[in-house]
Design a protein around this motif. Structure first.
Motif, PDB file in Angstrom:
ATOM      1  N   ASP A   1      -9.691   9.106   9.836  1.00 27.28           N
ATOM      2  CA  ASP A   1     -10.965   8.939  10.541  1.00 27.28           C
ATOM      3  C   ASP A   1     -12.105   8.628   9.578  1.00 27.28           C
ATOM      4  O   ASP A   1     -12.973   7.810   9.884  1.00 27.28           O
ATOM      5  N   SER A   2     -12.091   9.253   8.412  1.00 23.11           N
ATOM      6  CA  SER A   2     -13.164   8.970   7.448  1.00 23.11           C
ATOM      7  C   SER A   2     -13.036   7.552   6.897  1.00 23.11           C
ATOM      8  O   SER A   2     -14.035   6.867   6.689  1.00 23.11           O
ATOM      9  N   ILE A   3     -11.821   7.103   6.693  1.00 20.66           N
ATOM     10  CA  ILE A   3     -11.601   5.735   6.208  1.00 20.66           C
ATOM     11  C   ILE A   3     -12.007   4.736   7.288  1.00 20.66           C
ATOM     12  O   ILE A   3     -12.620   3.713   6.999  1.00 20.66           O
ATOM     13  N   ARG A   4     -11.671   5.029   8.551  1.00 28.57           N
ATOM     14  CA  ARG A   4     -12.048   4.134   9.646  1.00 28.57           C
ATOM     15  C   ARG A   4     -13.563   3.978   9.720  1.00 28.57           C
ATOM     16  O   ARG A   4     -14.077   2.872   9.896  1.00 28.57           O
ATOM     17  N   CYS A   5     -14.285   5.079   9.530  1.00 23.98           N
ATOM     18  CA  CYS A   5     -15.755   5.009   9.526  1.00 23.98           C
ATOM     19  C   CYS A   5     -16.242   4.121   8.388  1.00 23.98           C
ATOM     20  O   CYS A   5     -17.178   3.334   8.572  1.00 23.98           O
ATOM     21  N   ASP A   6     -15.615   4.245   7.233  1.00 30.90           N
ATOM     22  CA  ASP A   6     -15.976   3.394   6.092  1.00 30.90           C
ATOM     23  C   ASP A   6     -15.717   1.920   6.413  1.00 30.90           C
ATOM     24  O   ASP A   6     -16.535   1.053   6.106  1.00 30.90           O
ATOM     25  N   ILE A   7     -14.570   1.637   7.014  1.00 32.69           N
ATOM     26  CA  ILE A   7     -14.224   0.256   7.359  1.00 32.69           C
ATOM     27  C   ILE A   7     -15.220  -0.309   8.365  1.00 32.69           C
ATOM     28  O   ILE A   7     -15.685  -1.442   8.226  1.00 32.69           O
ATOM     29  N   GLU A   8     -15.561   0.480   9.367  1.00 31.15           N
ATOM     30  CA  GLU A   8     -16.502   0.008  10.384  1.00 31.15           C
ATOM     31  C   GLU A   8     -17.889  -0.232   9.800  1.00 31.15           C
ATOM     32  O   GLU A   8     -18.540  -1.225  10.125  1.00 31.15           O
ATOM     33  N   ALA A   9     -18.339   0.648   8.901  1.00 31.15           N
ATOM     34  CA  ALA A   9     -19.643   0.459   8.258  1.00 31.15           C
ATOM     35  C   ALA A   9     -19.621  -0.771   7.356  1.00 31.15           C
ATOM     36  O   ALA A   9     -20.574  -1.563   7.330  1.00 31.15           O
ATOM     37  N   TRP A  10     -18.541  -0.937   6.614  1.00 33.76           N
ATOM     38  CA  TRP A  10     -18.391  -2.082   5.712  1.00 33.76           C
ATOM     39  C   TRP A  10     -18.399  -3.376   6.521  1.00 33.76           C
ATOM     40  O   TRP A  10     -19.077  -4.336   6.168  1.00 33.76           O
ATOM     41  N   SER A  11     -17.677  -3.393   7.622  1.00 27.30           N
ATOM     42  CA  SER A  11     -17.625  -4.580   8.483  1.00 27.30           C
ATOM     43  C   SER A  11     -18.983  -4.877   9.106  1.00 27.30           C
ATOM     44  O   SER A  11     -19.385  -6.039   9.206  1.00 27.30           O
ATOM     45  N   ALA A  12     -19.685  -3.849   9.538  1.00 25.22           N
ATOM     46  CA  ALA A  12     -21.010  -4.031  10.148  1.00 25.22           C
ATOM     47  C   ALA A  12     -21.980  -4.657   9.152  1.00 25.22           C
ATOM     48  O   ALA A  12     -22.807  -5.495   9.522  1.00 25.22           O
ATOM     49  N   HIS A  13     -21.865  -4.268   7.895  1.00 23.55           N
ATOM     50  CA  HIS A  13     -22.724  -4.839   6.847  1.00 23.55           C
ATOM     51  C   HIS A  13     -22.586  -6.363   6.820  1.00 23.55           C
ATOM     52  O   HIS A  13     -23.572  -7.089   6.753  1.00 23.55           O
ATOM     53  N   PHE A  14     -21.356  -6.852   6.895  1.00 20.69           N
ATOM     54  CA  PHE A  14     -21.141  -8.295   6.836  1.00 20.69           C
ATOM     55  C   PHE A  14     -21.564  -8.983   8.121  1.00 20.69           C
ATOM     56  O   PHE A  14     -22.069 -10.098   8.084  1.00 20.69           O
ATOM     57  N   ARG A  15     -21.351  -8.355   9.264  1.00 22.94           N
ATOM     58  CA  ARG A  15     -21.803  -8.955  10.520  1.00 22.94           C
ATOM     59  C   ARG A  15     -23.324  -9.101  10.502  1.00 22.94           C
ATOM     60  O   ARG A  15     -23.841 -10.123  10.927  1.00 22.94           O
ATOM     61  N   GLU A  16     -24.034  -8.096  10.009  1.00 22.74           N
ATOM     62  CA  GLU A  16     -25.499  -8.158   9.952  1.00 22.74           C
ATOM     63  C   GLU A  16     -25.979  -9.187   8.931  1.00 22.74           C
ATOM     64  O   GLU A  16     -26.917  -9.916   9.160  1.00 22.74           O
ATOM     65  N   ALA A  17     -25.288  -9.258   7.801  1.00 19.77           N
ATOM     66  CA  ALA A  17     -25.688 -10.181   6.735  1.00 19.77           C
ATOM     67  C   ALA A  17     -25.517 -11.634   7.147  1.00 19.77           C
ATOM     68  O   ALA A  17     -26.262 -12.510   6.719  1.00 19.77           O
TER      69      ALA A  17
END
Length: 83
Positions: free
Chosen positions: A65-81
């Protein structure tokens, strides 16, 4: 489920860093080993963050679950960028 941007060009550099390039926006992103690991796990899991997190968590012996949160945050960074 995430979807890989078919126009995004990805390559792992000799130093282990991942470079993502969007021809549409002209933006380049350079990711360290952690981002590279997430990207590769996402590719292997058909862009499903839960499956990618389970793969990485099993390798590291940590909570998926902690890794999934990291993946989702990392992915969101690129979608926003690239918006």
């Amino acid at each position: 489920m995430m979807r890989h941007d078919r126009e995004l060009v990805a390559r792992v550099l000799p130093d282990g860093y991942l470079e993502l390039f969007s021809p549409r926006t002209g933006k380049r992103h350079r990711c360290g080993p952690r981002g590279t690991t997430m990207w590769l796990a996402l590719q292997r899991s058909d862009w499903q963050p839960t499956l990618a997190a389970e793969e990485i968590a099993a390798q590291l012996g940590v909570d998926p679950d902690s890794i999934r949160c990291d993946i989702e945050a990392w992915s969101a960074h690129f979608r926003e960028a690239d918006a």
